[in-house]
Scaffold this motif. Structure first.
Motif, PDB file in Angstrom:
ATOM      1  N   GLY A 103       0.829  -1.215   0.148  1.00  0.00           N
ATOM      2  CA  GLY A 103       0.033   0.111  -0.161  1.00  0.00           C
ATOM      3  C   GLY A 103       0.625   1.167  -0.033  1.00  0.00           C
ATOM      4  N   VAL A 104       0.437   1.978   1.072  1.00  0.00           N
ATOM      5  CA  VAL A 104       1.072   3.573   0.768  1.00  0.00           C
ATOM      6  C   VAL A 104       2.636   3.238   1.266  1.00  0.00           C
ATOM      7  CG1 VAL A 104       1.058   3.876   3.536  1.00  0.00           C
ATOM      8  CG2 VAL A 104       1.019   5.894   1.867  1.00  0.00           C
ATOM      9  N   TYR A 105       3.180   2.270   1.888  1.00  0.00           N
ATOM     10  CA  TYR A 105       4.566   2.095   2.082  1.00  0.00           C
ATOM     11  C   TYR A 105       5.203   1.616   1.024  1.00  0.00           C
ATOM     12  CZ  TYR A 105       2.431   1.713   6.870  1.00  0.00           C
ATOM     13  OH  TYR A 105       1.699   2.312   7.722  1.00  0.00           O
ATOM     14  N   LEU A 106       4.596   1.187   0.128  1.00  0.00           N
ATOM     15  CA  LEU A 106       5.204   0.710  -1.261  1.00  0.00           C
ATOM     16  C   LEU A 106       5.274   1.906  -2.155  1.00  0.00           C
ATOM     17  CD1 LEU A 106       6.344  -1.422  -3.311  1.00  0.00           C
ATOM     18  CD2 LEU A 106       3.716  -1.660  -4.074  1.00  0.00           C
ATOM     19  N   GLN A 107       4.344   2.612  -2.045  1.00  0.00           N
ATOM     20  CA  GLN A 107       4.156   4.203  -2.840  1.00  0.00           C
ATOM     21  C   GLN A 107       5.523   4.642  -2.432  1.00  0.00           C
ATOM     22  OE1 GLN A 107       0.561   6.206  -2.162  1.00  0.00           O
ATOM     23  NE2 GLN A 107      -0.517   4.516  -2.768  1.00  0.00           N
TER      24      GLN A 107
END
Ligand SMILES: Cc1cc2nc3c(=O)[nH]c(=O)nc-3n(C[C@H](O)[C@H](O)[C@H](O)COP(=O)(O)O)c2cc1C
Length: 240
Positions: A103-107
Motif C-alpha cells: 500500500g502506502v509504504y510501497l508508494q
C-alpha cells in the motif's frame, strides 16, 4: 493552580529559538550519499557521541554499542564487505528485514527510489544500474568514517528501538556540527561478517550502520529531498 514552569529547564534561549533550532536541524538533515574524503576531527566525532549518549532507552539500559572504523581500518572493512556484497552472497540480517512493502509504504518506497534514480539519470527499470547504485552502500558512499550500531540480543526488539533513537540523535548532533550522515540497514545484511570482523560477542546484534563525514554539496545525488506524509495521514486524535 500548578505553575507550568516548575521543573522546567533554565535556558539562555527562548522557546521560539529552541524549537526553531530543532526544526531547522530536522528540516536540513537528509541522507547523504556522496561525501568528501577529508576525515572529521576526533573531537567533533566525540562531541556527536556525547550528545547522542543522552538518548532515552527502556530502563535506561542504553543497549547501543558503537564501532567506528576510520582510515585504514575503514578501508579494510570496506574491501571485505564490498567483496561479500558484490559476490551476491548474503550473510543474513540479525533482525528480519521488512517482509513486504504494501500500500502506502510501497508508494513511499517507490517515490523515494525514483527520486534517487531520476537525480542520477538512471532510467526506470534499469536493474543493472539500480544494483550498481545499491552497491555504493558498501563503499559507504565515499564517507571517511562508518559506525556500526549493535545491541544486546536479550533486549530484543526494544533494544533495537533504543538504538533507533540513538541513530536519530546521532544524526541530529552530527547535523548541528556541520556533518552529513546516512543510516544504512544495507550493512546489516552482512551481520555475520561484521560480527567476525569486529570481534563482536555472540550476544550482540547488528542494527544498522551510519556512514558519516562532510557532505559533497556539489554532487547531484545530494540535491533532492524526500517528502513526508501529513499529520492528518499519521495521527488519530481521540477526545471523546
Ligand atoms: C534505519 C534506516 C536504514 C536505512 N538504510 C539505508 C540504506 O541501507 N541505504 C540507503 O541508501 N539509505 C538508507 N536509509 C535512508 C532512507 O532511505 C532515508 O532516511 C529516507 O528515504 C528518508 O530520506 P532522508 O533521510 O533524506 O530524509 C535508511 C534509513 C533508516 C532510518
Amino acid at each position: 493552580m500548578a505553575d507550568a514552569n516548575v521543573g522546567a529547564p533554565v535556558s539562555r534561549h527562548s522557546v521560539e529559538e529552541r524549537i526553531g533550532m530543532l526544526e531547522e536541524l530536522l528540516d536540513e538533515r537528509y541522507s547523504v550519499r556522496a561525501f568528501l574524503p577529508q576525515p572529521v576531527p576526533r573531537e567533533t566525532v566525540e562531541h556527536v557521541l556525547k550528545v547522542a549518549q543522552r538518548t532515552a532507552s527502556w530502563c535506561n539500559s542504553q543497549p547501543w554499542q558503537v564501532v567506528i572504523a576510520s582510515g585504514e581500518a575503514k578501508e579494510r572493512f570496506r574491501k571485505l564487505i564490498y567483496g561479500e556484497a558484490a559476490s551476491g552472497a548474503e550473510d543474513g540480517h540479525d533482525f528480519p528485514p521488512p517482509r513486504e512493502y504494501l500500500g502506502v509504504y510501497l508508494q513511499r518506497r517507490r517515490e523515494s527510489g525514483f527520486q534517487l534514480y531520476n537525480t542520477l539519470g538512471i532510467a526506470r527499470g534499469d536493474k543493472a544500474a539500480y544494483a550498481k547504485q545499491a552497491l555504493e552502500n558498501y563503499n559507504f558512499f565515499g564517507a571517511p568514517h562508518v559506525a556500526i550500531i549493535h545491541t544486546d540480543e536479550a533486549l530484543g526488539v526494544y533494544g533495537a528501538i533504543d538504538c533507533g533513537g540513538y541513530v536519530g540523535n546521532f544524526m541530529l548532533a552530527a547535523q548541528a556540527l556541520g556533518l552529513g550522515t546516512i543510516p544504512q540497514a544495507a550493512l546489516a545484511r552482512h551481520s555475520g561478517l561484521i560480527r567476525r570482523h569486529f570481534n563482536l560477542g555472540d550476544d550482540r546484534r547488528v542494527v544498522c550502520g551510519i556512514s558519516f563525514g562532510f557532505a559533497d554539496h556539489a554532487h547531484k545525488v545530494n540535491s533532492y529531498r524526500t517528502s513526508r506524509a501529513s499529520i492528518a495521514d499519521t495521527v488519530t486524535f481521540i477526545e471523546e
